[in-house]
Write an enzyme that holds these catalytic residues in place. Structure first.
Site, short mmCIF file in Angstrom:
data_model
loop_
_atom_site.label_atom_id
_atom_site.label_comp_id
_atom_site.label_asym_id
_atom_site.label_seq_id
_atom_site.Cartn_x
_atom_site.Cartn_y
_atom_site.Cartn_z
CG HIS A 260 77.48 89.41 8.25
ND1 HIS A 260 76.69 89.10 9.34
CD2 HIS A 260 78.61 88.68 8.38
CE1 HIS A 260 77.32 88.21 10.09
NE2 HIS A 260 78.49 87.94 9.53
CG ASP B 265 61.58 69.43 3.87
OD1 ASP B 265 61.40 69.68 2.67
OD2 ASP B 265 61.07 68.46 4.45
#
Length: 461
Positions: free
Chosen positions: A164, A384
């Site tokens: 992070h 995708d």
């Protein structure tokens, strides 16, 4: 009766995946938001894909592995390692090209077999994101771990864990989108990465105009501050069209429109306060994580993949959420709206200065406060790699904490689109939480939420 087959994932040996081309070897500074103590952890996202007959000849493992290597040419700091800067409290990135961890895996289950296990918190998270020994540190460890798992139906699962300190949810989504574009033969990412960490670094920022901001999210204390993280149960709560309609009905007539995030967060805050049975005079809070890419120069808005989130807290006495005074839902929503509206460009500068001046303190994580992050709009449900959009894409564990919740976009078994929020609480508190939440999401107008249970009333006397 035949025994149900166990879920098995076979992992190949983890490999270090380096950028596809040589990249600059340099030391880069992180922003003062990046290396605050509250972000020194790892975050995980996951995407589940159906089989695509048009892609039968292509292996998702190979396609995504190659695309990751290409993406790391553009995002080469992610292939480096975190090191100490001029002092131990300040981190930097050694862009040494050592690479990220990549795991290839195969499962004996189909997507249909997984069923509801794909929703957060993912039941098979440890199998679908193999925790490579020694890889989950902050300093000197790979900054990213990616596992691609083939399912027996021809579908696949892509799970990602990232340090992070380097990036937030939107920054990670930007990187994953680039991987998807490169996997489909794009010559370059449609959004070019922007480093510019000095834009959120105190020594490069003009001083804030106002110096009287409060930061309650760093200082709320309850005398019952500890929740045993090892004794929690989890439930995921779905907020679709019916549930949102029911919640809106709990507001007083003629109330102005409220956002879905504010209504869901307020409902959870109220139910949690009641479930944990706070005394009326105790202070409780909800801490909202706010994206600030639109609160500064243009470079923050297009391509910036560092941490660009600050927090703002809404604080209340428990009695207002227990329903002892007026409408708790309207009150909680107004507090959350006010907390979010505080976050201006000047507020961001003030937060950065506050973090540096106070040793980059962590956010308060206590029984009396809950941190809320909206991950429903990050776009992981659109990612995708050539096989189409995922059946589910978003947070893997939903925070896995009694002091944090995340909003995830989810489509339920009835085909309804909505928001899924995993909640973690001790068993007794979870039972009460479920009872209170049923009142909020009941369409029957005879359900009254403003009257607390007898046990809660006793706790306020």
């Amino acid at each position: 009766m035949a025994r149900k087959q166990a879920f098995v994932v076979s992992h190949k040996e983890p490999q270090l995946l380096v950028p596809a081309k040589p990249t600059p070897h340099e030391i880069k500074e992180l922003s003062d938001i990046d290396d605050q103590k509250g972000l020194r952890l790892h975050i995980s996202m996951i995407m589940f894909y159906r089989a695509n007959p048009l892609m039968k000849a292509r292996d998702p493992v190979e396609a995504i592995r190659d695309a990751l290597a290409e993406a790391l040419v553009w995002y080469y700091p992610l292939a480096g390692r975190i090191i100490h800067g001029i002092n131990e409290d300040k981190f930097m990135v050694d862009c040494n090209g050592e690479g990220i961890l990549f795991v290839e895996a195969d499962s004996n289950f189909s997507l249909e077999d997984l069923g509801d296990a794909i929703k957060p918190p993912c039941l098979y998270s440890k199998e679908l994101l193999y925790q490579v020994s020694g890889s989950d540190g902050i300093l000197g460890c790979p900054l990213m771990l990616v596992q691609v798992t083939r399912l027996i139906c021809g579908g696949s699962v892509v799970a990602i864990r990232v340090n992070h300190v380097l990036t937030d949810g939107l920054g990670l989504a930007q990187f994953v989108k680039a991987v998807g574009e490169l996997a489909q033969d794009a010559s370059s990412p449609s959004t070019k990465p922007v480093w510019r960490r000095e834009l959120l670094t105190a020594k490069h920022l003009p001083p804030p105009l106002q110096t009287t901001y409060d930061y309650p999210e760093y200082g709320i204390v309850s005398h019952k501050s500890i929740i045993d993280q090892d004794k929690l149960v989890s439930r995921s709560f779905f907020f679709g069209p019916k549930e949102m309609k029911a919640i809106r009905r709990k507001l007083p007539p003629q109330t102005k429109p409220r956002s879905k995030f504010d209504l869901i967060t307020a409902s959870i805050w109220i139910c949690r306060t009641r479930a944990l049975e706070f005394d009326a005079d105790e202070t409780v809070a909800v801490i909202c994580a706010i994206n600030v890419r639109d609160k500064g120069p243009p470079e923050l808005r297009d391509g910036y993949y560092g941490n660009a989130v600050v927090t703002s807290g809404a604080v209340a006495k428990a009695r207002r959420l227990l329903g002892l005074l007026g409408s708790p839902l309207e009150y909680a929503v107004e507090l959350i709206e006010k907390a979010k509206s505080r976050v201006t460009e000047d507020y961001v500068r003030s937060v950065v200065n506050f973090l540096v001046s106070n040793g980059r303190p962590p956010l308060l994580r206590s029984r009396s406060s809950i941190a809320v992050t909206d991950l429903s709009r990050l776009g992981f449900d659109e990612m995708d790699f050539g096989w189409g959009k995922p059946v589910y894409g978003g947070t893997m564990d939903g925070g896995a904490s009694a002091t944090a919740i995340t909003h995830a976009r989810y489509r339920n078994s009835d085909g309804e689109d909505g928001v899924l929020v995993p909640v973690f609480l001790p068993p007794a508190a979870m039972k009460k939480f479920e009872e209170e939440m049923k009142k909020f999401t009941a369409l029957d107008p005879r359900e009254v939420i403003e009257i607390p249970s007898k046990s809660l009333l006793k706790s306020t006397l």
